[in-house]
Design a protein around this motif. Sequence first.
Motif, short mmCIF file in Angstrom:
data_model
loop_
_atom_site.label_atom_id
_atom_site.label_comp_id
_atom_site.label_asym_id
_atom_site.label_seq_id
_atom_site.Cartn_x
_atom_site.Cartn_y
_atom_site.Cartn_z
N MET A 1 0.84 -1.20 0.00
CA MET A 1 0.00 0.00 0.00
C MET A 1 0.88 1.25 0.00
SD MET A 1 -2.96 1.09 2.72
CE MET A 1 -3.93 2.58 2.47
N THR A 2 0.54 2.24 -0.81
CA THR A 2 1.29 3.49 -0.85
C THR A 2 0.53 4.57 -0.09
OG1 THR A 2 0.23 4.11 -2.94
CG2 THR A 2 2.36 2.96 -3.06
N PHE A 3 1.29 5.54 0.45
CA PHE A 3 0.69 6.62 1.23
C PHE A 3 1.05 7.96 0.61
CE2 PHE A 3 1.44 3.11 4.18
CZ PHE A 3 0.19 2.98 4.78
N GLU A 4 0.16 8.91 0.74
CA GLU A 4 0.41 10.25 0.25
C GLU A 4 1.55 10.89 1.05
OE1 GLU A 4 -1.00 11.72 -2.34
OE2 GLU A 4 -2.29 9.97 -2.72
N GLU A 5 2.27 11.80 0.38
CA GLU A 5 3.44 12.42 1.02
C GLU A 5 3.06 13.16 2.30
OE1 GLU A 5 6.97 15.68 -0.01
OE2 GLU A 5 5.59 15.00 -1.57
N ASP A 6 1.92 13.88 2.27
CA ASP A 6 1.53 14.64 3.46
C ASP A 6 1.21 13.73 4.64
OD1 ASP A 6 -0.74 13.75 2.11
OD2 ASP A 6 -2.01 15.33 2.94
N ILE A 7 0.66 12.54 4.36
CA ILE A 7 0.36 11.57 5.42
C ILE A 7 1.67 11.04 6.02
CG2 ILE A 7 -0.61 9.28 5.91
CD1 ILE A 7 -2.73 11.40 5.56
N LEU A 8 2.64 10.71 5.17
CA LEU A 8 3.93 10.22 5.65
C LEU A 8 4.64 11.26 6.50
CD1 LEU A 8 5.22 8.41 2.44
CD2 LEU A 8 4.63 7.33 4.61
N ILE A 9 4.60 12.52 6.05
CA ILE A 9 5.25 13.59 6.81
C ILE A 9 4.59 13.78 8.17
CG2 ILE A 9 5.65 16.08 6.87
CD1 ILE A 9 6.02 15.95 3.81
N ALA A 10 3.25 13.79 8.19
CA ALA A 10 2.51 13.97 9.45
C ALA A 10 2.80 12.81 10.40
CB ALA A 10 1.02 14.06 9.18
N ALA A 11 2.81 11.57 9.87
CA ALA A 11 3.09 10.40 10.69
C ALA A 11 4.51 10.46 11.24
CB ALA A 11 2.90 9.12 9.88
N SER A 37 -5.68 10.78 15.48
CA SER A 37 -7.07 10.42 15.19
C SER A 37 -7.29 10.12 13.71
CB SER A 37 -8.03 11.52 15.64
OG SER A 37 -7.78 12.72 14.91
N ASP A 38 -6.30 10.44 12.88
CA ASP A 38 -6.40 10.17 11.45
C ASP A 38 -6.05 8.71 11.19
OD1 ASP A 38 -5.56 9.82 8.66
OD2 ASP A 38 -5.74 12.00 8.50
N PRO A 39 -6.97 7.91 10.65
CA PRO A 39 -6.71 6.47 10.46
C PRO A 39 -5.52 6.17 9.55
CG PRO A 39 -8.75 7.13 9.37
CD PRO A 39 -8.32 8.29 10.20
N GLU A 40 -5.28 7.02 8.54
CA GLU A 40 -4.15 6.78 7.64
C GLU A 40 -2.82 7.01 8.36
OE1 GLU A 40 -4.78 7.58 3.17
OE2 GLU A 40 -5.80 9.23 4.21
#
Length: 250
Positions: A1-11, A37-40
């Motif tokens: 599964m791939t993740f958006e860049e903004d999700i990776l940075i936030a995580a 609280s963001d599931p991704e």
Amino acid sequence: MTFEEDILIAAYRLHQSLMTKGELHKRKDPELYRLYSDPEIREVLHRVFLPVDQAIIVKVEEKLYFVPEVHNDAYSFTNEELRKEVKLATNKEVYLTQFIWMNVISEFYGEQFLLTGETRSFIKVDEILNKVKDLMGKFKKLPEEDRMDLAVQYELDIPGMLDVWDNLHEVTDKVKDLSKSDKKDYGFILKGLRFLENENLIVVKEQEEIVMTEKMKSIVGQYYHQETRINEIKKLLNDIGERERREIYA
């Protein structure tokens, strides 16, 4: 599964903050706290970062805790760090203190927990004192070969613990401040419990009663059923009794 860049940075931001601070409070870090609280973002943490860290995130009320897994040496306290934090003189005192902590967990998650699924609401410091005193007596009665077997199997310095325990004096009525009497058995136990208090794992009321915090319940709850090291606590305490009985009837 791939993740958006903004999700990776936030995580990554959330992961780095938890890893360095050890905890996050909603009141103090509302922006970072909301990210969880963001599931991704949670999925990135649990699928990518935490398996590498060998850690888990525990949520208690409005706080997040970064908790290393039991066998994770990278984030665990070293003996030297524990000696400094607990103000202990030798590694032998560290091992005895850790043995006391094991017995605290065992008492909270004892017969009542097995029958009802509920932990005890509190335990008396006296109960821990008597339990440890009884186990030290049983260690002494075992043949040296059995003591060494237990020491190797459970990674305990039993001879060292006995040496420290034998040099502690019993508390008398003349002692006014038990917390400062760490050369006595009761005071030594309080000294070890103070570290757990500082870690917000327990509360010791009037130097007599031990109460688990929600943080402690959540952390132990994550490990108690599935983690070998925690389950070994019970096995160790049962093993001591079985070996003693074999000696009696030999």
